[in-house]
Design a protein around this motif. Sequence first.
Motif, PDB file in Angstrom:
ATOM      1  N   LEU A 178      39.919   1.709 -29.772  1.00 22.94           N
ATOM      2  CA  LEU A 178      39.254   2.943 -30.174  1.00 22.94           C
ATOM      3  C   LEU A 178      37.887   3.012 -29.514  1.00 22.94           C
ATOM      4  CD1 LEU A 178      39.978   2.983 -34.023  1.00 22.94           C
ATOM      5  CD2 LEU A 178      41.305   4.042 -32.186  1.00 22.94           C
ATOM      6  N   ARG A 179      37.555   4.169 -28.989  1.00 26.64           N
ATOM      7  CA  ARG A 179      36.208   4.414 -28.470  1.00 26.64           C
ATOM      8  C   ARG A 179      35.622   5.553 -29.304  1.00 26.64           C
ATOM      9  NH1 ARG A 179      36.268   5.899 -22.592  1.00 26.64           N
ATOM     10  NH2 ARG A 179      36.566   3.663 -22.318  1.00 26.64           N
ATOM     11  N   ILE A 180      34.625   5.211 -30.123  1.00 27.38           N
ATOM     12  CA  ILE A 180      34.029   6.164 -31.055  1.00 27.38           C
ATOM     13  C   ILE A 180      32.703   6.637 -30.495  1.00 27.38           C
ATOM     14  CG2 ILE A 180      33.169   6.486 -33.408  1.00 27.38           C
ATOM     15  CD1 ILE A 180      35.107   4.232 -34.259  1.00 27.38           C
ATOM     16  N   SER A 181      32.517   7.957 -30.471  1.00 25.10           N
ATOM     17  CA  SER A 181      31.265   8.481 -29.932  1.00 25.10           C
ATOM     18  C   SER A 181      30.760   9.656 -30.740  1.00 25.10           C
ATOM     19  CB  SER A 181      31.432   8.883 -28.460  1.00 25.10           C
ATOM     20  OG  SER A 181      32.370   9.926 -28.335  1.00 25.10           O
ATOM     21  N   TYR A 182      29.458   9.746 -30.777  1.00 26.13           N
ATOM     22  CA  TYR A 182      28.773  10.866 -31.423  1.00 26.13           C
ATOM     23  C   TYR A 182      27.843  11.470 -30.400  1.00 26.13           C
ATOM     24  CZ  TYR A 182      25.261  13.373 -34.091  1.00 26.13           C
ATOM     25  OH  TYR A 182      24.402  14.333 -34.546  1.00 26.13           O
ATOM     26  N   THR A 183      27.949  12.759 -30.234  1.00 27.08           N
ATOM     27  CA  THR A 183      27.044  13.459 -29.336  1.00 27.08           C
ATOM     28  C   THR A 183      26.287  14.473 -30.165  1.00 27.08           C
ATOM     29  OG1 THR A 183      28.620  13.221 -27.538  1.00 27.08           O
ATOM     30  CG2 THR A 183      26.865  14.840 -27.245  1.00 27.08           C
ATOM     31  N   GLY A 184      24.993  14.287 -30.265  1.00 23.96           N
ATOM     32  CA  GLY A 184      24.186  15.209 -31.037  1.00 23.96           C
ATOM     33  C   GLY A 184      23.044  15.748 -30.208  1.00 23.96           C
ATOM     34  N   ASP A 185      22.708  16.980 -30.499  1.00 23.60           N
ATOM     35  CA  ASP A 185      21.553  17.572 -29.837  1.00 23.60           C
ATOM     36  C   ASP A 185      20.287  17.109 -30.550  1.00 23.60           C
ATOM     37  OD1 ASP A 185      23.165  19.012 -28.089  1.00 23.60           O
ATOM     38  OD2 ASP A 185      23.345  20.696 -29.483  1.00 23.60           O
ATOM     39  N   LEU A 186      19.242  16.954 -29.803  1.00 27.87           N
ATOM     40  CA  LEU A 186      17.962  16.572 -30.384  1.00 27.87           C
ATOM     41  C   LEU A 186      17.186  17.827 -30.740  1.00 27.87           C
ATOM     42  CD1 LEU A 186      17.033  13.626 -27.999  1.00 27.87           C
ATOM     43  CD2 LEU A 186      17.978  13.504 -30.306  1.00 27.87           C
ATOM     44  N   THR A 187      17.782  18.596 -31.634  1.00 26.42           N
ATOM     45  CA  THR A 187      17.164  19.838 -32.072  1.00 26.42           C
ATOM     46  C   THR A 187      16.776  19.726 -33.533  1.00 26.42           C
ATOM     47  OG1 THR A 187      19.289  20.771 -32.713  1.00 26.42           O
ATOM     48  CG2 THR A 187      18.534  21.212 -30.454  1.00 26.42           C
TER      49      THR A 187
END
Length: 162
Positions: A16-25
Amino acid sequence: MNVPSSLPGDPSELRLRISYTGDLTDIPQDDTLERWDVEILHEESKVGAMTFYRVHLDRGANAYRTMEEASAELDETAQALLDPDTGNLTEDASTSLPYVGSALLVMDRVTLDEQWRGHGLGPILATEAIHRLMAGCRGIVCTPGVTDLTSDRLRNRRSSTG
């Protein structure tokens, strides 16, 4: 006697490759709803994917409204568990869940390439991802259902009922 597996590879080699992509807003909705993507890999080739949302009930915007705006599936979950005015758990949901955290983990989607299906791997892989993402969550939520109508079995069932 060992029966040869119909799987295209050794399931013990799935990763499993778990990722979170969040904006720095500084947008309250982004602080309330986090999207987590999980790739299911076999020998570095993608053979499936999962999507989870961590819904923070104690920060950011009203969680009910944020889920309502995000998608029909998340709106359905919000309607079942959250109070529209406060964005917190309804009284019924709150009394059903022991207090161990202030977020919900919503399993939105699980897909697995056709050659890997039918061997019970979906629930096992989903459980592994849940264990890694559930910290701080008061409940884990999913709506069961089949969304992939590409297999012949499902196409035939659909055409015979409709």
